[in-house]
Motif scaffolding. Structure first.
Motif, short mmCIF file in Angstrom:
data_model
loop_
_atom_site.label_atom_id
_atom_site.label_comp_id
_atom_site.label_asym_id
_atom_site.label_seq_id
_atom_site.Cartn_x
_atom_site.Cartn_y
_atom_site.Cartn_z
N ALA A 70 0.83 -1.20 0.00
CA ALA A 70 0.00 0.00 0.00
C ALA A 70 0.87 1.26 0.00
CB ALA A 70 -0.94 -0.01 1.20
N ILE A 71 1.94 1.22 0.81
CA ILE A 71 2.84 2.38 0.87
C ILE A 71 3.50 2.61 -0.50
CG2 ILE A 71 5.00 3.29 1.86
CD1 ILE A 71 4.25 1.73 4.45
N LYS A 72 3.96 1.52 -1.11
CA LYS A 72 4.66 1.64 -2.39
C LYS A 72 3.73 2.13 -3.51
CE LYS A 72 9.07 0.63 -2.60
NZ LYS A 72 10.03 1.42 -3.36
N TRP A 73 2.52 1.57 -3.58
CA TRP A 73 1.58 2.04 -4.61
C TRP A 73 1.28 3.51 -4.43
CZ3 TRP A 73 1.19 -0.02 -9.00
CH2 TRP A 73 1.03 -1.40 -9.22
N HIS A 74 1.08 3.88 -3.17
CA HIS A 74 0.81 5.29 -2.88
C HIS A 74 2.00 6.16 -3.33
CE1 HIS A 74 0.01 8.98 -0.66
NE2 HIS A 74 1.16 8.83 -0.06
N THR A 75 3.22 5.68 -3.04
CA THR A 75 4.41 6.44 -3.42
C THR A 75 4.47 6.61 -4.94
OG1 THR A 75 5.52 5.34 -1.59
CG2 THR A 75 6.90 6.64 -3.06
N LEU A 76 4.16 5.54 -5.67
CA LEU A 76 4.22 5.63 -7.13
C LEU A 76 3.22 6.64 -7.67
CD1 LEU A 76 4.70 1.94 -8.35
CD2 LEU A 76 6.41 3.72 -8.01
N GLU A 77 2.08 6.72 -7.01
CA GLU A 77 1.06 7.67 -7.47
C GLU A 77 1.57 9.11 -7.37
OE1 GLU A 77 -2.60 7.42 -5.30
OE2 GLU A 77 -3.59 8.95 -6.54
N HIS A 78 2.49 9.34 -6.42
CA HIS A 78 3.02 10.70 -6.21
C HIS A 78 4.54 10.71 -6.32
CE1 HIS A 78 -0.95 11.88 -4.83
NE2 HIS A 78 -0.95 10.84 -4.02
N LEU A 79 5.07 9.86 -7.16
CA LEU A 79 6.53 9.69 -7.18
C LEU A 79 7.28 11.01 -7.40
CD1 LEU A 79 8.73 7.57 -6.91
CD2 LEU A 79 8.65 7.22 -9.37
N ASP A 80 6.76 11.84 -8.28
CA ASP A 80 7.45 13.12 -8.53
C ASP A 80 7.49 13.99 -7.28
OD1 ASP A 80 4.69 13.32 -8.75
OD2 ASP A 80 4.76 15.04 -10.14
N THR A 81 6.36 14.03 -6.56
CA THR A 81 6.30 14.84 -5.33
C THR A 81 7.28 14.32 -4.28
OG1 THR A 81 3.96 15.11 -5.78
CG2 THR A 81 4.71 15.76 -3.59
N TYR A 82 7.29 12.99 -4.11
CA TYR A 82 8.17 12.43 -3.08
C TYR A 82 9.65 12.56 -3.44
CZ TYR A 82 4.23 10.69 -0.36
OH TYR A 82 3.11 10.62 0.41
N LEU A 83 9.95 12.45 -4.73
CA LEU A 83 11.35 12.64 -5.13
C LEU A 83 11.79 14.08 -4.87
CD1 LEU A 83 11.47 10.60 -8.47
CD2 LEU A 83 12.78 10.12 -6.39
N ASP A 84 10.88 15.01 -5.13
CA ASP A 84 11.15 16.41 -4.88
C ASP A 84 11.41 16.64 -3.38
OD1 ASP A 84 11.48 19.06 -5.43
OD2 ASP A 84 9.34 19.53 -5.65
N GLN A 85 10.53 16.03 -2.58
CA GLN A 85 10.65 16.16 -1.12
C GLN A 85 12.00 15.60 -0.64
OE1 GLN A 85 8.03 14.21 2.12
NE2 GLN A 85 6.59 15.35 0.85
N LEU A 86 12.33 14.43 -1.17
CA LEU A 86 13.60 13.79 -0.81
C LEU A 86 14.78 14.73 -1.13
CD1 LEU A 86 15.27 11.13 -0.09
CD2 LEU A 86 15.22 10.66 -2.52
N ALA A 87 14.77 15.27 -2.34
CA ALA A 87 15.87 16.13 -2.77
C ALA A 87 15.95 17.38 -1.89
CB ALA A 87 15.69 16.52 -4.24
N THR A 88 14.80 17.98 -1.61
CA THR A 88 14.78 19.18 -0.78
C THR A 88 15.39 18.91 0.59
OG1 THR A 88 12.75 19.81 -1.91
CG2 THR A 88 13.24 20.97 0.13
#
Lengths: 486, 240
Positions: A70-88
């Motif tokens: 569930a966590i992974k599917w959710h992450t994929l749905e917002h992958l761009d947002t989470y990658l941005d968050q990670l980088a920030t």
């Protein structure tokens, strides 16, 4: 159609691909008795994993799997947002982040960095993404000495081979072979005969490399968006060394490795180590999100995170195959796969072997270059059974098979004659009377070929089928007759 | 910067190509970092620790030997200092390095070691190069921990002033001195506590190691060998 072929090689820039030679390489591996013996060692991983699942309890394990999915599917749905968050968050901690579209961009970034900082030696921890990029060769091209520091990786580096298994890179080498290799490379192996002795020789050489390296490289098992934390699991401690001693630390990460929250590490670490090596937890889990903090007394002065696409967005764009993006690279599907256990890790011809490799490789390098890989499976479902993320690998292998042959007869794995025979067989057996007639005829005609209840010989091209399989003789009394008679 | 925005845009395009939320993960907005939540969760965990401690310690004592820790249990910090010295003496160690974790405050650990003829060096008191050389030469590294996870016998080590990374990494033997109040039941608890502290103290970054036994490898013939790059022997001195 799963839509792989038309996009083909695009984007992915990958070194030294031998995926087109699968059949030839597999034939060689199957005939190699020493390799076949080495595959038996994988039993250790299988029993270890089973014991760990039993210790946690199947119900609890299943709940963890569902949570992780569930966590992974959710992450994929917002992958761009989470990658941005990670980088920030990495940048907030003083690190640098580079987003690389393909291996070439990633390599250029790291090579330029090494040049600018006057790096002479690099110590590397295990990273499949780094293998995928081929960064080691690029660094060597500009005269940088690169040392693999995971014992298994060090062995395959000396042997000039790619890793054999994503968790156990040198599982195909016997201790005698390793000793010979060390001696050939001029390492001091005097008096060494056993495995602890060999490890001791490597420890000494690698310790020196750690202490003087300018740059340390690691992979990334997980990247936490919320804190920018990269987590790596290791048993030997080389990951700690690479992230502690050199003045520059570079971590490479596939873009699908991101998870949203720090707390999510709990379930993912638990699933990963138990599935990979059958451990409750690895000896070390190291987490970092930047260079050393201002009040720290040691650690790198610079930290760079390289996030790689390299064909992953094609996987993500593909509704049939994007489930493969849930993969946490534990290697359990390799250990469970009857095909991997025969053909071994090098036959797949690229970095990712086994069932997961047979799914992601065709997308990443192009299906025309890897058309045989989706057929490197019996569809027995063992991979799906052991996958901590319950990834439906057989479904995707089937989809890729369809993709591989549809409209492209040159990609067909079997011959045209095979196709004609299957059609003919279907013509006969679709009618009940056809099936029983064929059975009766068969049981009469088979006599010259059968011995001990199975076919010993068949005229070509049918004979090819028997090379690696048993074909039982047709029963004198058909099952249907026995069923009625009972 | 262009690389980043192009990259993220192509990821977005890939997602938009027919992303269908699966039943097991219904569509919901992405989470955002909320330091206040992290602090709150850590407080909750901390509140529950006391009532869960006895059980956690029992679990730790059961799990530690399975993870190849050598366990010594003592009653006080002073006794812990003695236990450390005894381990050093038994190893025949000449040089030890140690961190400045709180557990060593007001303890005679250096004196206890000296009494047995073992040099004890506080890494923090040394210059950078000497620090590395000594840690690489020492036979024993002695540290405290931030937390100790019972379910996997895992020492949680946050790197900071007084607690350098190399103290538990370079010497071939590591002794972790743990106070009963630092024992937590599970990995999730430790993650919450570290995260909460990072948020509360506004750390700009953090380096954490989870250490669950000695360094090991199975890379040759799947035969387990202890002690590759990290310490090959680990001791757990539990106070209380």
């Amino acid at each position: 159609m799963v839509g792989v072929a038309e996009r083909d090689v695009g984007g992915a820039c990958v070194p030294d691909i031998k995926t087109a030679q699968f059949k030839r390489l597999a034939r060689i591996a199957v005939a190699d008795a020493a390799l076949q013996r080495s595959h038996e060692k994988l039993e250790h991983f299988r029993t270890g994993r089973e014991a760990m699942v039993a210790e946690i309890g199947p119900a609890q394990w299943a709940a963890m799997q569902d949570q992780a999915r569930a966590i992974k599917w959710h992450t994929l749905e917002h992958l761009d947002t989470y990658l941005d968050q990670l980088a920030t968050n990495v940048e907030k901690a003083g690190g640098h982040v580079f987003f690389a579209k393909d291996a070439k961009e990633a390599n250029e970034y790291i090579v330029a960095l090494a040049r600018a900082r006057g790096v002479k030696t690099v110590v590397k921890g295990k990273s499949m993404v780094a293998e995928e990029m081929g960064i080691a060769e690029e660094l060597e091209k500009i005269g940088i000495k690169r040392t693999e520091t995971d014992l298994g990786e060090y062995i395959v580096q000396l042997a000039h081979e790619p890793p054999y298994h994503i968790i156990a890179p040198a599982v195909h080498k016997s201790k005698e072979q390793v000793l010979e290799l060390f001696a050939r490379e001029g390492l001091d192996t005097a008096g060494v005969t056993d495995i602890p002795g060999i490890a001791g020789v490597a420890r000494k050489v690698l310790r020196e490399a750690f202490l003087k390296a300018d740059m340390g490289m690691t992979g990334a098992n997980f990247g936490v968006a919320e804190t920018g934390t990269i987590a790596i699991v290791t048993n030997e401690g080389n990951g700690r060394m690479c992230s502690t001693l050199p003045r520059i630390h570079v971590a490479t990460m596939g873009m699908e490795r991101v998870i949203p929250r720090f707390q999510d590490l709990d379930v993912f670490l638990k699933l990963l180590t138990r599935s990979a090596t059958g451990q409750r937890i690895t000896s070390y889990v190291s987490m970092f999100n930047g260079p050393r903090r201002s009040d720290e007394e040691d650690g790198p002065e610079e930290f760079h995170l390289v996030i790689l696409d390299n064909g992953r967005s094609r996987l993500l764009a593909n509704p049939e195959l994007r489930e493969a993006m849930l993969c946490i690279r534990c290697g359990a599907c390799l250990n469970a796969c009857p095909v991997y256990n025969k053909v071994g890790g090098h036959s797949y011809g690229w970095v990712y072997p086994g069932p997961i490799g047979a799914v992601v490789t065709p997308v990443m390098v192009g299906i025309t270059k890897a058309k045989d890989l989706p057929f490197a499976s019996t569809l027995c479902g063992a991979c799906r059974e052991v996958c901590p993320l319950k990834i439906n690998l057989p479904r995707m292998l089937l989809a890729l098979r369809a993709e591989s042959v549809q409209g492209q007869p040159q990609n067909r794995s079997g011959s045209l004659a095979e196709g004609a025979m299957i059609k003919g067989w279907y013509g006969v057996v679709r009618f009940g009377w056809g099936f029983s007639l064929a059975g009766k005829l068969g049981s009469l005609l088979q006599k010259p070929f059968v011995r001990g209840g199975r076919f010993r010989w068949l005229p070509p091209p049918l004979g090819a089928w028997l090379r690696s399989r048993d074909f039982p003789a047709i029963a004198a009394k058909p099952f249907r007759a026995r069923w009625k008679g009972s | 910067m262009a690389a980043k925005s192009d990259f993220l845009r192509s990821v977005r395009q890939a997602i938009d190509k027919g992303f269908r939320p699966v039943p097991e993960a219904p569509s919901r907005p992405p989470s955002r970092p909320r330091p206040a939540d992290a602090i709150k969760r850590a407080d909750e965990v901390r509140r529950q620790l006391v009532s869960r401690r006895a059980e956690a310690i029992a679990t730790l004592l059961k799990m530690a030997p399975l993870q190849a820790w050598n366990v010594v249990r003592v009653a006080t910090r002073v006794e812990a200092a003695d236990a450390v010295a005894a381990i050093a003496a038994k190893l025949g160690a000449k040089t030890t390095v140690r961190s400045d974790h709180a557990v060593f405050e007001d303890t005679p650990v250096d004196a206890a070691l000296k009494e047995r003829g073992v040099e004890s060096h506080r890494l923090t008191a040394l210059g950078r190069d000497t620090r590395k050389d000594l840690a690489a030469r020492a036979e024993l590294g002695v540290t405290g921990v931030d937390w100790m996870i019972a379910e996997t016998a895992t020492a949680v080590l946050v790197s900071r002033k007084g607690a350098p990374r190399i103290a538990s990494l370079l010497p071939p033997v590591h002794v972790a001195v743990v106070e009963a109040s630092q024992v937590v039941p599970a990995l999730g608890d430790a993650l919450a506590l570290v995260h909460g502290q990072a948020a509360a103290e506004k750390w700009d970054g953090f380096y954490v190691n989870l250490v669950s036994g000695p360094s090991r490898t199975g890379d040759i013939e799947q035969t387990i060998v202890i002690g590759v790059h990290g310490p090959g022997q680990v001791h757990l001195v539990l106070i209380g």
